[in-house]
Design a protein around this motif. Structure first.
Motif, short mmCIF file in Angstrom:
data_model
loop_
_atom_site.label_atom_id
_atom_site.label_comp_id
_atom_site.label_asym_id
_atom_site.label_seq_id
_atom_site.Cartn_x
_atom_site.Cartn_y
_atom_site.Cartn_z
N VAL A 185 0.85 -1.19 0.00
CA VAL A 185 0.04 0.18 0.02
C VAL A 185 1.10 1.28 0.05
CG1 VAL A 185 -1.96 1.19 1.19
CG2 VAL A 185 -1.71 -1.37 1.26
N GLU A 187 1.03 5.27 -0.03
CA GLU A 187 0.38 6.60 0.24
C GLU A 187 0.96 7.84 0.24
OE1 GLU A 187 -3.52 6.92 2.91
OE2 GLU A 187 -1.54 7.32 3.96
N ARG A 204 -3.47 7.22 -3.04
CA ARG A 204 -3.20 6.01 -2.49
C ARG A 204 -3.39 4.98 -3.58
NH1 ARG A 204 -3.96 4.00 2.77
NH2 ARG A 204 -4.77 1.64 2.88
N SER A 206 -3.19 0.54 -4.07
CA SER A 206 -2.93 -0.86 -3.32
C SER A 206 -2.27 -1.72 -4.44
CB SER A 206 -4.06 -1.24 -2.68
OG SER A 206 -4.59 -0.55 -1.54
N TYR A 224 -4.12 -1.42 -8.07
CA TYR A 224 -5.61 -0.68 -8.38
C TYR A 224 -5.62 0.62 -7.25
CZ TYR A 224 -6.90 -3.75 -4.60
OH TYR A 224 -6.75 -4.52 -3.42
N GLU A 226 -7.14 3.73 -4.84
CA GLU A 226 -8.11 3.70 -4.12
C GLU A 226 -8.81 5.05 -3.95
OE1 GLU A 226 -6.76 2.06 -0.15
OE2 GLU A 226 -6.75 -0.13 -1.08
#
Length: 226
Positions: A185, A187, A204, A206, A224, A226
């Motif tokens: 993840v 961010e 963000r 993931s 993909y 978020e």
């Protein structure tokens, strides 16, 4: 000598119209016609005002359209984040005395700023997990991405002997198959300086990265936003 004929009293002469017929006018002289028309006379001054009002509507609509277009273009949008590269240095899974994971990797994150103002991000966080459980994370420093530009940020990830308790059985099964799915993840948090305003934005993404711990390679990855 012509004879004159006299009609008895009370008998009407057929050649003379009756009183009722004489009282009603002919059809073409009907004082209340069925179809009537009205003519509206508009003063000259009023017509000039209407023309001037129509001329003022056009520039007003054009100004409103330009204002809406400027708001659409200047409206702040979140940055686009993608994982440009993930290079594994070391991946190992120890089964004794407890199931633990050691990961050493180098990441390159791509940050694209779609706005017309520069983006100042305070930090970049990269978290690594397994089946929803977070194993660890790394935080890099801040930076700046110019308006409508792309910047690349490097981050080194080091996880030494992170114990996996709940999903230890699944991890051992994935290890035997030679493909361990790790969750990554990424961010980015920052601010857009819109004239005298500072607007917070966040990007963000993931990714699920399948790693072969035997030869330290990436089988495939799915990312993909978020």
């Amino acid at each position: 000598m012509a004879k004159t004929s006299q009609h008895p009293a009370g008998e009407r002469d057929p050649l003379l119209p009756s009183s009722a017929a004489a009282a009603s006018p002919p059809p073409y002289l009907d004082p209340h016609p069925a179809d009537s028309y009205a003519v509206l006379l508009v003063p000259v001054r009023l017509r000039r005002r209407l023309r001037r009002g129509g001329r003022c509507v056009g520039p007003g609509l054009a100004a409103l359209f330009l204002l809406a277009l400027a708001g659409f273009l200047l409206w702040p949008a979140d940055p686009d984040v993608s994982l440009a590269r993930l290079r594994l240095a070391h991946v190992s899974v120890a089964a004794r005395p407890a199931v633990a994971v050691t990961i050493s990797a180098a990441l390159k994150v791509r940050v694209r700023n779609p706005d017309f103002f520069a983006l100042d991000y305070s930090r970049l966080d990269v978290g690594i997990g397994y089946r929803g459980a977070r194993l660890g994370r790394v935080t890099s420093g801040g930076g700046r991405v110019r308006a409508r530009a792309v910047s690349y940020v490097d981050a080194d990830l080091q996880l030494d002997g992170i114990r996996v308790v709940e999903d230890a059985i699944y991890l051992l099964e994935d290890l035997a198959r030679g493909s361990v799915p790790f969750d990554a993840v990424v961010e980015v948090k920052g601010n857009l300086h819109l004239f005298f305003l500072s607007v917070p934005v966040k990007g963000r993404i993931s990714c699920v990265v399948h790693v072969n711990p035997h030869n330290q390679t990436i089988v495939h990855q799915d990312c993909y936003p978020e």
